[in-house]
Every structure is written in structure tokens, then in C-alpha cells.
Design an enzyme around this catalytic site. Structure first.
Site, mmCIF file in Angstrom:
data_model
loop_
_atom_site.group_PDB
_atom_site.id
_atom_site.type_symbol
_atom_site.label_atom_id
_atom_site.label_comp_id
_atom_site.label_asym_id
_atom_site.label_seq_id
_atom_site.Cartn_x
_atom_site.Cartn_y
_atom_site.Cartn_z
ATOM 1 N N GLU A 1 -4.834 17.646 -10.442
ATOM 2 C CA GLU A 1 -5.238 18.131 -11.801
ATOM 3 C C GLU A 1 -6.863 18.646 -11.965
ATOM 4 O OE1 GLU A 1 -2.915 16.634 -15.223
ATOM 5 O OE2 GLU A 1 -4.780 16.758 -16.425
ATOM 6 N N HIS B 1 -1.139 19.159 -25.719
ATOM 7 C CA HIS B 1 -1.255 17.760 -25.704
ATOM 8 C C HIS B 1 -2.387 17.313 -26.238
ATOM 9 C CE1 HIS B 1 2.201 18.151 -23.118
ATOM 10 N NE2 HIS B 1 2.013 17.042 -22.456
ATOM 11 N N ARG C 1 0.871 -1.097 0.058
ATOM 12 C CA ARG C 1 0.179 0.050 -0.046
ATOM 13 C C ARG C 1 0.897 1.427 0.212
ATOM 14 N NH1 ARG C 1 -2.810 -3.334 3.700
ATOM 15 N NH2 ARG C 1 -4.637 -4.089 2.819
ATOM 16 N N LYS D 1 7.148 23.569 -12.638
ATOM 17 C CA LYS D 1 6.298 22.571 -12.361
ATOM 18 C C LYS D 1 5.726 22.409 -11.145
ATOM 19 C CE LYS D 1 4.754 18.057 -13.657
ATOM 20 N NZ LYS D 1 4.901 16.807 -14.634
ATOM 21 N N HIS E 1 -1.579 14.288 -28.256
ATOM 22 C CA HIS E 1 -1.767 12.985 -28.085
ATOM 23 C C HIS E 1 -2.492 12.307 -29.079
ATOM 24 C CE1 HIS E 1 -1.985 13.380 -23.356
ATOM 25 N NE2 HIS E 1 -0.932 13.155 -23.648
ATOM 26 N N HIS F 1 7.050 11.613 -27.860
ATOM 27 C CA HIS F 1 5.785 12.330 -27.018
ATOM 28 C C HIS F 1 6.080 14.043 -27.341
ATOM 29 C CE1 HIS F 1 3.255 13.745 -24.120
ATOM 30 N NE2 HIS F 1 4.166 14.306 -23.490
ATOM 31 N N LYS G 1 2.817 11.713 -11.090
ATOM 32 C CA LYS G 1 2.010 10.870 -11.837
ATOM 33 C C LYS G 1 2.803 9.753 -11.999
ATOM 34 C CE LYS G 1 -0.816 14.235 -14.431
ATOM 35 N NZ LYS G 1 -1.305 14.774 -15.614
ATOM 36 N N ASN H 1 -0.973 20.796 -20.015
ATOM 37 C CA ASN H 1 -1.362 20.104 -21.221
ATOM 38 C C ASN H 1 -1.260 20.907 -22.421
ATOM 39 O OD1 ASN H 1 -1.786 17.702 -19.726
ATOM 40 N ND2 ASN H 1 -4.024 18.222 -19.237
ATOM 41 N N ARG I 1 -3.416 22.459 -13.086
ATOM 42 C CA ARG I 1 -2.592 21.635 -13.568
ATOM 43 C C ARG I 1 -2.564 21.232 -14.971
ATOM 44 N NH1 ARG I 1 0.241 16.385 -10.512
ATOM 45 N NH2 ARG I 1 1.914 15.911 -12.292
ATOM 46 N N GLU J 1 8.984 19.994 -23.815
ATOM 47 C CA GLU J 1 8.149 20.276 -22.599
ATOM 48 C C GLU J 1 8.692 21.723 -21.911
ATOM 49 O OE1 GLU J 1 5.776 18.674 -21.776
ATOM 50 O OE2 GLU J 1 5.580 16.455 -22.261
HETATM 51 N N1 LIG Z 1 4.496 10.692 -14.977
HETATM 52 C C1 LIG Z 1 4.649 12.053 -15.589
HETATM 53 O O1 LIG Z 1 4.195 13.159 -15.267
HETATM 54 C C2 LIG Z 1 5.082 12.036 -17.301
HETATM 55 C C3 LIG Z 1 5.195 13.221 -17.968
HETATM 56 C C4 LIG Z 1 5.703 12.880 -19.091
HETATM 57 C C5 LIG Z 1 5.958 11.605 -19.719
HETATM 58 N N2 LIG Z 1 5.547 10.754 -18.990
HETATM 59 C C6 LIG Z 1 6.102 9.410 -19.550
HETATM 60 O O2 LIG Z 1 7.535 9.351 -19.843
HETATM 61 C C7 LIG Z 1 7.685 8.264 -20.725
HETATM 62 C C8 LIG Z 1 8.861 8.973 -21.706
HETATM 63 O O3 LIG Z 1 9.916 9.095 -21.021
HETATM 64 P P1 LIG Z 1 11.163 9.540 -21.730
HETATM 65 O O4 LIG Z 1 11.209 10.422 -22.852
HETATM 66 O O5 LIG Z 1 12.340 9.910 -20.619
HETATM 67 O O6 LIG Z 1 11.686 7.928 -22.629
HETATM 68 P P2 LIG Z 1 12.511 6.727 -22.069
HETATM 69 O O7 LIG Z 1 12.091 6.436 -20.655
HETATM 70 O O8 LIG Z 1 11.846 5.745 -23.038
HETATM 71 O O9 LIG Z 1 13.880 6.865 -22.354
HETATM 72 C C9 LIG Z 1 14.261 7.061 -23.799
HETATM 73 C C10 LIG Z 1 15.447 6.312 -24.042
HETATM 74 O O10 LIG Z 1 16.573 6.869 -23.692
HETATM 75 C C11 LIG Z 1 17.483 5.822 -22.786
HETATM 76 N N3 LIG Z 1 18.339 6.723 -21.910
HETATM 77 C C12 LIG Z 1 17.933 7.356 -20.482
HETATM 78 N N4 LIG Z 1 18.643 7.870 -20.023
HETATM 79 C C13 LIG Z 1 19.674 7.868 -20.795
HETATM 80 C C14 LIG Z 1 21.122 8.547 -20.586
HETATM 81 N N5 LIG Z 1 21.488 9.318 -19.832
HETATM 82 N N6 LIG Z 1 21.905 8.236 -21.858
HETATM 83 C C15 LIG Z 1 21.772 7.378 -22.872
HETATM 84 N N7 LIG Z 1 20.279 7.012 -23.021
HETATM 85 C C16 LIG Z 1 19.352 7.015 -21.967
HETATM 86 C C17 LIG Z 1 16.310 4.886 -22.319
HETATM 87 O O11 LIG Z 1 17.048 3.647 -22.012
HETATM 88 C C18 LIG Z 1 15.577 4.917 -23.668
HETATM 89 O O12 LIG Z 1 16.020 3.997 -24.398
HETATM 90 C C19 LIG Z 1 6.252 8.049 -21.511
HETATM 91 O O13 LIG Z 1 6.173 6.783 -21.063
HETATM 92 C C20 LIG Z 1 5.355 9.222 -20.956
HETATM 93 O O14 LIG Z 1 4.115 8.680 -20.671
HETATM 94 C C21 LIG Z 1 5.212 10.691 -17.892
#
Ligand SMILES: NC(=O)c1ccc[n+]([C@@H]2O[C@H](COP(=O)([O-])OP(=O)(O)OC[C@H]3O[C@@H](n4cnc5c(N)ncnc54)[C@H](O)[C@@H]3O)[C@@H](O)[C@H]2O)c1
Length: 373
Positions: A248, A259, A132, A238, A263, A276, A154, A256, A252, A196
Site C-alpha cells: 500500500e 473507507h 518467524r 484485488k 472507518h 464494516h 493483510k 479504500n 493499493r 466490497e
Molecule cells: N485482511 C484484510 O485485508 C481485511 C479486509 C477486510 C476486512 N478485514 C477484517 O475482516 C473482519 C470481518 O470479516 P467478516 O465480515 O467475514 O466477519 P466475521 O469473520 O466476524 O464473520 C461473520 C460471522 O459469520 C459467521 N460465519 C462465517 N462463515 C459462515 C458460514 N459459511 N455460514 C454461517 N456463518 C458463518 C462467523 O462465525 C461470524 O459470526 C474484520 O475484522 C475486518 O477488519 C480484513
């Protein structure tokens, strides 16, 4: 640089520190990091599960082990998941739960999410659901995770029917952003996260937007000073928004911006091909053009947003799906009614306005404006 997110919750003290610097993970013992870990109340003498991805483990696995030893931890295990969005699934969530049970982690123990947004989201959700809720910290390694996903709580995974459909708001105990880790990130990933950053300036901070207009080339050439500055400012913005509206209910959703169409683009591409940040870059240009269309902002505002996005190497043109396909994809969004969608629009650089727009109006506008570049 230290930023604190204080969440005004009635029952829990969910505030936490975000530490931003170069060398936090790989630079040896540092008093400030120790202070953040200690004020987070983490038990470094207990058990720790580090969740990471294959690429990140290959690059920084040893550094993280040394980091943990430097701060007095010795009972830690590292779980390596595959890279990519498909890791954010029930299968890998269940694998993390299995490992937590096997290692007998207790409530006072904690998880470290070391990686991009994929790892942060799934490891955070595992922390939210095991026993939990156990403690976790975010150690983001992509620009997108530094400026967006690691802050704000999130967490979640995808469902075959849609992205992020299963999840929870669950705040980390601390966020450690080591800017030095970005040097190995490929350029497309860096630019992806930069979208972003542009978003924060475009709708919430005109001064920051102006800085990005003059400094984007420095940021995108991995200049550590410029990266540190934009990460600090983005996290600061943020944090302020999340402090006001954690779940949100209103404010918040300003985050978006770009977005709604973004999306829809990701959905139509089935979350492949386009990233993204790239999709929301197109969405931001579209939202700005819509704002101008209804008389909310000037052509100059649209031009500045479009130019910064284009100059950064992000796309601006709406991909070649039909306007009807876009409308149908937007209608899948949980936050829309049959006839209208709430759009985040821009009044001026740094100023936003929420407006409900009819799908018929958006359809007409899409028909007129396939090419926005
Ligand atoms: N929780 C939230 O508020 C929120 C907000 C925006 C996006 N997201 C989520 O985030 C995800 C996308 O995240 P992302 O863009 O970081 O992609 P990701 O986590 O897939 O990373 C992208 C690639 O970069 C590689 N990588 C990571 N760090 C590295 C480094 N320092 N050097 C070399 N390679 C590295 C990873 O292994 C991966 O292959 C999506 O699932 C999205 O839904 C969440």
C-alpha cells in the site's frame, strides 16, 4: 476457476494460487485442488493446525476433517475460537501461539484459517509471527473474506485503541474459496460482503459494475453461478492491485474507496451495531457525492452508485453523529495530516482519482449533506 497472485518481491517468491469453485471443501477429492495444494509446497504429511470459529466449526468442522484426510493429511488439530471481532485480540493470538508450541509445529508445517475475516486475520498473523513465519492457507467462509480479506496478505489483530493496529503483511500459500459454504451465511453478512464487491466495480471496472446493477438480486439470493462470477472478478481485481503494490505505497489505497467516512462511522459506533461493509457503503455514496461537488464526476455517476447500494439493501444515509464528530474520527486515521485527508474519489464508473481534501471543506460538505439517499 484459478487465479494466481504473483508478487514481485526481490527476495521471496510469494506468489500463490486462489482456487474458486463450489464443493472444494465438501465435494470430495478433486485433482485441481490437489494441484493447488501441491504447487503451494505444503507438507500434508506434517502437522496442521486448523483455526476456526465456533459457528463455522459447527457447520463445517466434519467436512474439513474429511477434506484433509482426502488429501492425505492425518496429523491435524482443530482450534475453535469464539465468533466476533473481539476474538482479534492479543489474548487469542497468544492462545494460538500456545497451541502451536504445544503441538510442536515446525516451519515446514502449516496453519489453515477456516472462517470469516476475523479468523483469517488472526490466524494469518499467528502464522506470520510463530517461528518467524510458517506457512498458512486461507479457507474463507464469508463473502467479505472471499472477495477481500483472504487475498492480499493483510493480517493482524485489534488494539483497545483501534482496529487492526497490530499486524503484518504476510501472504498465504494458497486461498481455497468454496462458494458452496456461503449457503449457510445469513443475509446481512452476505450483503455486508457485497459492499466490497460494489467497491471494485465502482472505481476499477465499469463492465463489472454494470453486471452488478443487473445481477445483484441473483447474487443476493445465493445463486451459486452469480456468486462464483462476482468472487472471481473481485479476486482478479484485488490480485492485480496487490501485485502492483503489495504494501500500500500507492495504488493499493484505491481499495479504500468509501473507507475514510466508513472507518469514521465504525469508530463512532465503537465497532458495534454497524458492519464494516455497511459503513463503507455509506462512505462510498459520500465519496461519490464529494466527487460530484468538486466537479470530478457527473450526477449520473453518483446516482448509479447510490442506487446499486440502496437496491442491494445496504444503507446510504450518514448516521446521526455531528459533522465535528466525523472530522475528529477521520483525524484518528494514521494516513492523515492535521489539515487534510487523502480521499479516493470517483471520476466515472470504473475510474478513480486520489485527492487531498481539507477537513474544513469536508466539514462544510457534511453540514450540507446529512442525508444522501
Ligand atoms: N485482511 C484484510 O485485508 C481485511 C479486509 C477486510 C476486512 N478485514 C477484517 O475482516 C473482519 C470481518 O470479516 P467478516 O465480515 O467475514 O466477519 P466475521 O469473520 O466476524 O464473520 C461473520 C460471522 O459469520 C459467521 N460465519 C462465517 N462463515 C459462515 C458460514 N459459511 N455460514 C454461517 N456463518 C458463518 C462467523 O462465525 C461470524 O459470526 C474484520 O475484522 C475486518 O477488519 C480484513
Amino acid at each position: 476457476m484459478k487465479i494466481r497472485v504473483d508478487l514481485n518481491l526481490a527476495v521471496n517468491d510469494n506468489g500463490y494460487g486462489i482456487l474458486i469453485d463450489s464443493g472444494i471443501i465438501s465435494g470430495g477429492y478433486n485433482k485441481e485442488t490437489a494441484a493447488v495444494l501441491s504447487s503451494a509446497g505444503l507438507n500434508l504429511k506434517g502437522k496442521i493446525l486448523v483455526v476456526t470459529s465456533k459457528t463455522v466449526e459447527g457447520l463445517y468442522g466434519n467436512a474439513v476433517s474429511s477434506f484433509l484426510k482426502n488429501y492425505g493429511a492425518d496429523d491435524f488439530d482443530v482450534m475453535v475460537l469464539p465468533d466476533g471481532e473481539s476474538t482479534k485480540s492479543l489474548k487469542y493470538l497468544s492462545d494460538i501461539h500456545d497451541r502451536l508450541v504445544e503441538n510442536r509445529l515446525e516451519r515446514s508445517d502449516f496453519i489453515i484459517a477456516l472462517g470469516g475475516g476475523v479468523i483469517g486475520d488472526i490466524a494469518g498473523f499467528a502464522a506470520a509471527t510463530y517461528l518467524r513465519g510458517i506457512n498458512f492457507i486461507q479457507v474463507p467462509t464469508t463473502l467479505l473474506a472471499d472477495v477481500d480479506s483472504s487475498v492480499g496478505g493483510k493480517t493482524g489483530i485489534d488494539h483497545p485503541e483501534g482496529k487492526n493496529l497490530i499486524g503484518a503483511f504476510y501472504q498465504p500459500k494458497a486461498v481455497l474459496i468454496d462458494v458452496g459454504l456461503l449457503k449457510t451465511l445469513d443475509k446481512r453478512e452476505l450483503t455486508n460482503g457485497f459492499a466490497e464487491v460494489i467497491k471494485y466495480g465502482a472505481v476499477l471496472d465499469a463492465g463489472f459494475f454494470a453486471y452488478l446493477e443487473s445481477g445483484y438480486a441473483k447474487v443476493l439470493s445465493y445463486d451459486e453461478g452469480a456468486l462464483t462470477y462476482i468472487i472471481e472478478r473481485s479476486c482478479g481485481i484485488k490480485a492485480e492491485v496487490v501485485r502492483e503494490d503489495e504494501k500500500e505505497a500507492g495504488l493499493r489505497s484505491v481499495l479504500n474507496f468509501g473507507h475514510s467516512l466508513g472507518h469514521a462511522i465504525e469508530t463512532l459506533y465503537n465497532y458495534e451495531i454497524i458492519k464494516h461493509g455497511e459503513a463503507i457503503a455509506i462512505g462510498m455514496v459520500f465519496a461519490a457525492a464529494l466527487s460530484k461537488k468538486i466537479g470530478l464526476c457527473s450526477e449520473e455517476t453518483v446516482k448509479r452508485i447510490r442506487n446499486l447500494i440502496k437496491n442491494s439493501g445496504l444503507p446510504t444515509d450518514i448516521p446521526d453523529f455531528t459533522p465535528e464528530q466525523y472530522i475528529n474520527a477521520m483525524k484518528l486515521d494514521k494516513k492523515v495530516s492535521e489539515k487534510q485527508i487523502k480521499f479516493v474519489l470517483v471520476k466515472d464508473i470504473g475510474k478513480y482519482e486520489f485527492k487531498k481534501l481539507d477537513f474544513d471543506f469536508i466539514l462544510g460538505f457534511l453540514n450540507e449533506n446529512r442525508k444522501l439517499a
